[in-house]
Design an enzyme around this catalytic site. Structure first.
Site, PDB file in Angstrom:
ATOM      1  CD  GLN A  48       2.759  -5.826   4.443  1.00 57.10           C
ATOM      2  OE1 GLN A  48       3.788  -5.188   4.524  1.00 57.10           O
ATOM      3  NE2 GLN A  48       2.517  -6.880   5.212  1.00 57.10           N
ATOM      4  CB  SER A  49       0.962   1.845   4.259  1.00 57.88           C
ATOM      5  OG  SER A  49       1.461   3.150   4.052  1.00 57.88           O
ATOM      6  CG  ASN A  50       7.575   2.259   1.617  1.00 54.46           C
ATOM      7  OD1 ASN A  50       8.308   1.600   2.361  1.00 54.46           O
ATOM      8  ND2 ASN A  50       8.038   3.219   0.844  1.00 54.46           N
TER       9      ASN A  50
END
Length: 351
Positions: free
Chosen positions: A89-91
């Site tokens: 879920q890397s921003n």
């Protein structure tokens, strides 16, 4: 440059006899605001630098300031493909993918873990913008770096011209974005006639903290700069920060009055708030997240900023930060990842 559209501006900065270019992608300046209600609860004078509001449809937070330099460098080097890495879920990965597409380039993401059963939150944005996504299982940040190099070679074999952006955009080039950010904040601070005793910032992959540290040194700020690690042990993240500082000093046009490189003991980093691991929420972090939302209507994220706010609150409770102190909290964004937790909210202590 007309082939890339007219939705951004270009800024040039002198680097020795060369030009270090920056794209203006973020909405700046971001606000410097009081957190009156939460400050009253903690009995401190609490302020926030709203770098969660750097803008665009993907709410990129602190990542956009780094990408202004990194993507400019990629264009200058003739890249047609941008490769980066991060958690599922890397921003950072999501923001890189979205801005890469807006430049007409091809985004390739190398995400840790296995393909999810459901495509939610940042993963959904990756899909919508058309990113090419691969999955792998790194055990250490160095393995992320090695995997990016291997993937770049695969892209070259396919005739592409790849440009690698490390995890979090944290290298010397990305660090420049937060030297700029600190100068921006310091001007706002002076205009508001503020003086901070402490500043808190998340020390995730190192580049944001490195830039803030360099900016802090450049203006000879009197505040104590404190980092909270949500991922790596204190020694390891300090080493990454120092690497970013070393690299940035060879690129920055600003006069940064550092007497040599900072030693490990010069950096104040707490790793007591990581919990059971990276991207795994803690009860204390989720409590801090809920308090921030209910008192100030500002969303933190469970991976980074909630743990940093939990650290701030704990250090106030323990007396490390005295009641009545003036404290700045750097909000680096990331809230969209929360929507991947909605069915597990109570499991993580969210109530």
């Amino acid at each position: 440059m007309e082939t890339y559209g007219v939705w951004y501006h270009e800024v040039t900065r002198m680097k020795g006899r060369e030009w270090m270019r920056r794209l203006t992608l973020a909405q700046k300046p971001t606000p410097l605001e009081p957190l009156t209600r939460l400050g009253e609860l903690l009995r401190i004078d609490l302020w926030v630098k709203r770098d969660d509001l750097t803008g665009d449809m993907v709410t990129g937070g602190n990542k956009i300031r780094k990408l202004e330099y990194l993507l400019a460098d990629a264009l200058d080097k003739g890249a047609d493909t941008i490769i980066t890495t991060g958690g599922p879920q890397s921003n950072h990965a999501k923001t890189t993918a979205a801005l890469t597409k807006r430049l007409g380039l091809h985004p390739v993401l190398l995400l840790s873990g296995k393909p999810p059963e459901e495509t939610t939150a940042n993963l959904l944005i990756n899909k919508l913008v058309g990113a090419e996504v691969h999955y792998f299982f790194p055990r250490h940040p160095r393995e992320m770096d090695d995997a990016l190099l291997r993937l770049a070679e695969e892209m070259k074999a396919k005739g592409r011209k790849p440009y690698i952006i490390p995890v979090g955009g944290s290298n010397g080039i990305g660090t420049l974005g937060y030297i700029d950010a600190y100068q921006e904040m310091d001007q706002q601070r002076q205009e508001k006639q503020l003086s901070f005793d402490f500043e808190f910032v998340t020390a995730g992959s190192g580049g944001t903290f490195a830039g803030i540290y360099m900016g802090h040194q450049a203006v000879q700020a009197s505040s104590k700069l404190i980092g909270v690690s949500p991922w790596l042990p204190s020694q390891e993240i300090k080493e990454r920060i120092i690497d970013c500082i070393k690299d940035a000093r060879t690129l920055s046009t600003d006069s940064v009055p550092l007497s040599g490189e900072p030693a490990l003991e010069d950096l104040s980093i707490y790793d007591q708030y990581i919990g059971s691991g990276y991207a795994k929420p803690t009860p204390e972090g989720m409590k801090a997240l809920q308090i921030m939302a209910s008192e100030e209507s500002i969303l933190l994220d469970h991976v980074y900023t909630a743990k940093t706010m939990a650290g701030l609150m704990d250090l106030v409770e323990k007396g490390v930060i005295a009641r009545g102190s003036s404290v700045l909290f750097w909000h680096t964004g990331g809230a969209p990842g929360l929507f991947a937790l909605q069915e597990r909210w109570s499991e993580w202590g969210g109530g």
